[in-house]
Design an enzyme around this catalytic site. Structure first.
Site, PDB file in Angstrom:
ATOM      1  N   ASP A  81       0.958  -1.266  -0.160  1.00  0.00           N
ATOM      2  CA  ASP A  81      -0.135  -0.170   0.023  1.00  0.00           C
ATOM      3  C   ASP A  81       0.770   1.214  -0.219  1.00  0.00           C
ATOM      4  O   ASP A  81       0.524   2.350  -0.559  1.00  0.00           O
ATOM      5  CB  ASP A  81      -0.829  -0.077   1.338  1.00  0.00           C
ATOM      6  CG  ASP A  81      -2.184  -0.567   0.976  1.00  0.00           C
ATOM      7  OD1 ASP A  81      -2.344  -1.098  -0.008  1.00  0.00           O
ATOM      8  OD2 ASP A  81      -3.179  -0.190   1.962  1.00  0.00           O
ATOM      9  N   GLU A 106      -3.706   7.059   2.798  1.00  0.00           N
ATOM     10  CA  GLU A 106      -4.287   6.207   4.006  1.00  0.00           C
ATOM     11  C   GLU A 106      -2.847   6.108   4.834  1.00  0.00           C
ATOM     12  O   GLU A 106      -2.969   5.864   6.187  1.00  0.00           O
ATOM     13  CB  GLU A 106      -4.869   5.163   3.590  1.00  0.00           C
ATOM     14  CG  GLU A 106      -5.146   4.003   4.650  1.00  0.00           C
ATOM     15  CD  GLU A 106      -6.077   2.921   4.315  1.00  0.00           C
ATOM     16  OE1 GLU A 106      -6.162   2.745   3.040  1.00  0.00           O
ATOM     17  OE2 GLU A 106      -6.581   2.153   5.180  1.00  0.00           O
ATOM     18  N   ASP A 182      -6.318   6.301  -2.040  1.00  0.00           N
ATOM     19  CA  ASP A 182      -6.351   4.846  -1.476  1.00  0.00           C
ATOM     20  C   ASP A 182      -5.763   3.858  -2.375  1.00  0.00           C
ATOM     21  O   ASP A 182      -6.266   3.500  -3.374  1.00  0.00           O
ATOM     22  CB  ASP A 182      -7.863   4.363  -1.011  1.00  0.00           C
ATOM     23  CG  ASP A 182      -8.069   3.395  -0.367  1.00  0.00           C
ATOM     24  OD1 ASP A 182      -6.643   2.740  -0.011  1.00  0.00           O
ATOM     25  OD2 ASP A 182      -8.903   2.982   0.411  1.00  0.00           O
ATOM     26  N   ILE A 184      -4.924   0.654  -2.242  1.00  0.00           N
ATOM     27  CA  ILE A 184      -5.766  -0.470  -2.627  1.00  0.00           C
ATOM     28  C   ILE A 184      -6.906  -0.454  -1.501  1.00  0.00           C
ATOM     29  O   ILE A 184      -6.797  -0.746  -0.137  1.00  0.00           O
ATOM     30  CB  ILE A 184      -4.906  -2.028  -2.390  1.00  0.00           C
ATOM     31  CG1 ILE A 184      -3.754  -1.827  -3.218  1.00  0.00           C
ATOM     32  CG2 ILE A 184      -6.017  -3.085  -2.846  1.00  0.00           C
ATOM     33  CD1 ILE A 184      -2.706  -3.021  -2.966  1.00  0.00           C
ATOM     34  N   ASP A 185      -8.140  -0.431  -2.204  1.00  0.00           N
ATOM     35  CA  ASP A 185      -9.200  -0.265  -1.102  1.00  0.00           C
ATOM     36  C   ASP A 185      -9.854  -1.805  -1.149  1.00  0.00           C
ATOM     37  O   ASP A 185      -9.708  -2.507  -1.992  1.00  0.00           O
ATOM     38  CB  ASP A 185     -10.437   0.433  -1.736  1.00  0.00           C
ATOM     39  CG  ASP A 185     -11.767   0.710  -0.785  1.00  0.00           C
ATOM     40  OD1 ASP A 185     -11.391   0.680   0.401  1.00  0.00           O
ATOM     41  OD2 ASP A 185     -12.751   0.406  -1.258  1.00  0.00           O
ATOM     42  N   THR A 187      -8.607  -4.206   1.052  1.00  0.00           N
ATOM     43  CA  THR A 187      -7.435  -5.012   1.161  1.00  0.00           C
ATOM     44  C   THR A 187      -7.695  -6.192   1.533  1.00  0.00           C
ATOM     45  O   THR A 187      -6.844  -7.203   1.093  1.00  0.00           O
ATOM     46  CB  THR A 187      -6.430  -4.230   2.251  1.00  0.00           C
ATOM     47  OG1 THR A 187      -6.697  -2.878   2.161  1.00  0.00           O
ATOM     48  CG2 THR A 187      -4.933  -4.349   2.064  1.00  0.00           C
ATOM     49  N   ASP A 329     -11.286   6.947   0.810  1.00  0.00           N
ATOM     50  CA  ASP A 329     -12.138   5.954   0.341  1.00  0.00           C
ATOM     51  C   ASP A 329     -13.377   6.853  -0.487  1.00  0.00           C
ATOM     52  O   ASP A 329     -13.555   5.936  -1.665  1.00  0.00           O
ATOM     53  CB  ASP A 329     -12.987   5.391   1.390  1.00  0.00           C
ATOM     54  CG  ASP A 329     -12.455   4.360   2.332  1.00  0.00           C
ATOM     55  OD1 ASP A 329     -11.559   3.675   1.926  1.00  0.00           O
ATOM     56  OD2 ASP A 329     -12.439   4.574   3.655  1.00  0.00           O
TER      57      ASP A 329
HETATM   58  C1  2IP Z   1     -11.954  -0.268   3.884  1.00  0.00           C
HETATM   59  C2  2IP Z   1     -12.590  -1.374   3.044  1.00  0.00           C
HETATM   60  C3  2IP Z   1     -13.526  -2.054   3.990  1.00  0.00           C
HETATM   61  C4  2IP Z   1     -14.720  -0.861   4.274  1.00  0.00           C
HETATM   62  C5  2IP Z   1     -14.183   0.038   5.069  1.00  0.00           C
HETATM   63  C6  2IP Z   1     -12.859   0.870   4.332  1.00  0.00           C
HETATM   64  O1  2IP Z   1     -10.713   0.197   3.522  1.00  0.00           O
HETATM   65  O2  2IP Z   1     -13.143  -0.737   2.093  1.00  0.00           O
HETATM   66  O3  2IP Z   1     -14.256  -2.987   2.808  1.00  0.00           O
HETATM   67  O4  2IP Z   1     -15.698  -1.692   4.960  1.00  0.00           O
HETATM   68  O5  2IP Z   1     -14.970   1.133   5.379  1.00  0.00           O
HETATM   69  O6  2IP Z   1     -12.296   1.744   5.106  1.00  0.00           O
HETATM   70  P1  2IP Z   1     -16.815  -2.585   4.604  1.00  0.00           P
HETATM   71  O7  2IP Z   1     -16.505  -3.472   3.445  1.00  0.00           O
HETATM   72  O8  2IP Z   1     -17.608  -3.105   5.629  1.00  0.00           O
HETATM   73  O9  2IP Z   1     -17.687  -1.546   3.542  1.00  0.00           O
HETATM   74  P2  2IP Z   1      -9.300  -0.540   3.502  1.00  0.00           P
HETATM   75  O10 2IP Z   1      -9.494  -1.869   2.971  1.00  0.00           O
HETATM   76  O11 2IP Z   1      -8.470   0.358   2.273  1.00  0.00           O
HETATM   77  O12 2IP Z   1      -8.987  -0.598   4.724  1.00  0.00           O
HETATM   78 CA    CA Z   2      -9.935   2.060   1.974  1.00  0.00          CA
END
Ligand code: 2IP
Ligand code: CA
Length: 407
Positions: A81, A106, A182, A184-185, A187, A329
């Site tokens: 990341d 992030e 971000d 990699i969202d 992750t 995000d």
């Molecule tokens: C996370 C990821 C999670 C999400 C959370 C984000 O970012 O997108 O999936 O939770 O809100 O902050 P959910 O899947 O319950 O919506 P990262 O993977 O970058 O930590």
């Molecule tokens: Ca994210």
């Protein structure tokens, strides 16, 4: 090559604010093209980390016992990341030096290795130097460090040739803008690596949920004006995973996007389709369930993935009642929603500013320039009041009316 349905428009009408300061209007088209290219390079790093055995082993490694103490304090996934984030900062800073101090993400780039040494992970002048630096946080693993450095030092500008953004004229100046990244969202879905979804359908989980998100906002107002989403694992080809990218621009009356606004299906399908996090509160599920068509109260991983579902018309609305997303995000996907006439509001603010019919003057659109007061660390940049992502104002009103007074 990646594809996107191109619909660039370039109407500069009366309502569009005047050009903010000296410079060339084509700079913004150059910035958008660069962001698309660096997002593609980031997607490539994400794919390489899963394709190359020596990187993949580090990615999925569960460190236990003695091994855990011996190895680095942070995980390889955090390093991946950080490396992607720093690579984007480096490449954007090289072409737009005035933006370098306003590129946020992030991750912190300060790393500790197993010896307790602190290392600032950054992209160096040459591939060799970057590999040497990465090796210090990869426990001397020269193969892994070399592979990562190679992917990082590719020329981003060659990654995508025809982006369809060349003719955009946006009267903004890069020095008035900030960027949220971000790398990699979703992750956890990226690490698990399940190959589940089909292209063009809502993906509840799996590799397709992992996205690279880049958003550009105005310093002065925090308004999101440009967004890029890259989905590194869109579909699988015989030669491996292929990605897809999406972009959108929204500034005054200038709206342009690679995505066609989904058709309004309210006449033929009066019920809504809603996407939620699987961890959403029961009271929210209970309130929204009756508004939905059968089987159209859906759950999916990844904040960016759920907003992308709204952008592509796979869901009408994404509702989140918790403050569990952050500026990185939402900024990029928010700009895309705005480019299609939609938006993203702070749920709490919106609920408190409307009457029992869901009508109100102030929608409470999310902004990106001010940290939350009295918060530390990542919480400074949380979307604390939850959010609603929508394309259609009527849909937002329906949802808000239903949720008013429920929690
Ligand atoms: C996370 C990821 C999670 C999400 C959370 C984000 O970012 O997108 O999936 O939770 O809100 O902050 P959910 O899947 O319950 O919506 P990262 O993977 O970058 O930590
Ligand atoms: Ca994210």
């Amino acid at each position: 090559m990646l594809t996107g349905q191109l619909r660039p428009t370039r109407a500069i009408e009366e309502k569009t604010p005047k050009y903010e300061s000296a410079g060339s209007v084509s700079e913004m088209a150059d910035l958008l093209k660069l962001l698309l290219c660096v997002a593609e390079k980031a997607a490539n790093v994400a794919r390489v980390c899963r394709q190359e055995a020596s990187l993949f082993e580090l990615l999925v490694q569960e460190k236990t016992g003695v091994d855990k103490n011996k190895k680095f304090v942070q995980d390889f996934k955090t390093l991946a990341d950080v490396v992607i984030q720093e690579m984007i900062r480096h490449d954007v800073g090289a072409q737009f030096p005035e933006m370098i101090d306003h590129i946020h993400g992030e991750e912190s780039n300060k790393f500790e290795n197993g010896l307790g040494e602190s290392v600032i992970v950054t992209v160096c002048g040459t591939e060799k130097e970057t590999a040497a630096l990465l090796a210090t946080v990869l426990d001397g693993d020269l193969t892994a460090a070399g592979l990562l450095a190679q992917a990082i030092h590719q020329d981003a500008r060659l990654m995508l040739t025809d982006t369809g953004t060349e003719n955009l004229h946006i009267p903004l100046c890069p020095s008035n803008l900030g960027i949220w990244i971000d790398p990699i969202d979703a992750t956890s879905q990226y690490i698990k690596g399940c190959e589940e979804g089909a292209e063009g359908h809502l993906c509840p989980s799996g590799l397709q949920c992992a996205l690279v998100l880049i958003g550009v906002y105005l310093h002065a107002t925090g308004e999101p004006v440009m967004g890029v989403i890259n989905q590194p694992f869109n579909h699988k080809h015989t030669t491996g995973w292929k990605g897809k990218h999406f972009w959108g621009v929204s500034y005054g009356s200038i709206k342009a996007s690679s995505v066609l606004r989904p058709e309004d299906r309210r006449a033929e399908r009066p019920g809504l389709s809603v996407v939620l996090s699987s961890s959403e509160k029961q009271v929210v599920k209970d309130a929204l369930g009756p508004l939905c068509e059968p089987d159209r109260l859906m759950y999916a991983s990844g904040a960016g993935n759920k907003i992308l579902c709204v952008i592509l018309g796979l869901a009408d609305v994404y509702v989140l009642s918790e403050g569990s997303t952050f500026k990185w995000d939402s900024c990029g996907p928010h700009a895309l929603l705005r480019s299609l006439g939609g938006g993203m509001v702070d749920l709490k603010k919106c609920l408190s500013s409307v009457d029992s019919e869901g009508r109100g003057r102030e929608k409470g659109e999310l902004t990106y320039h001010q940290p939350n007061a009295n918060c530390a660390g990542a919480d400074r940049w949380a979307n604390q009041g939850g959010l609603v992502a929508y394309l259609d104002c009527q849909t937002l009103q329906t949802v808000i009316k239903e949720l008013k007074g429920k929690f």
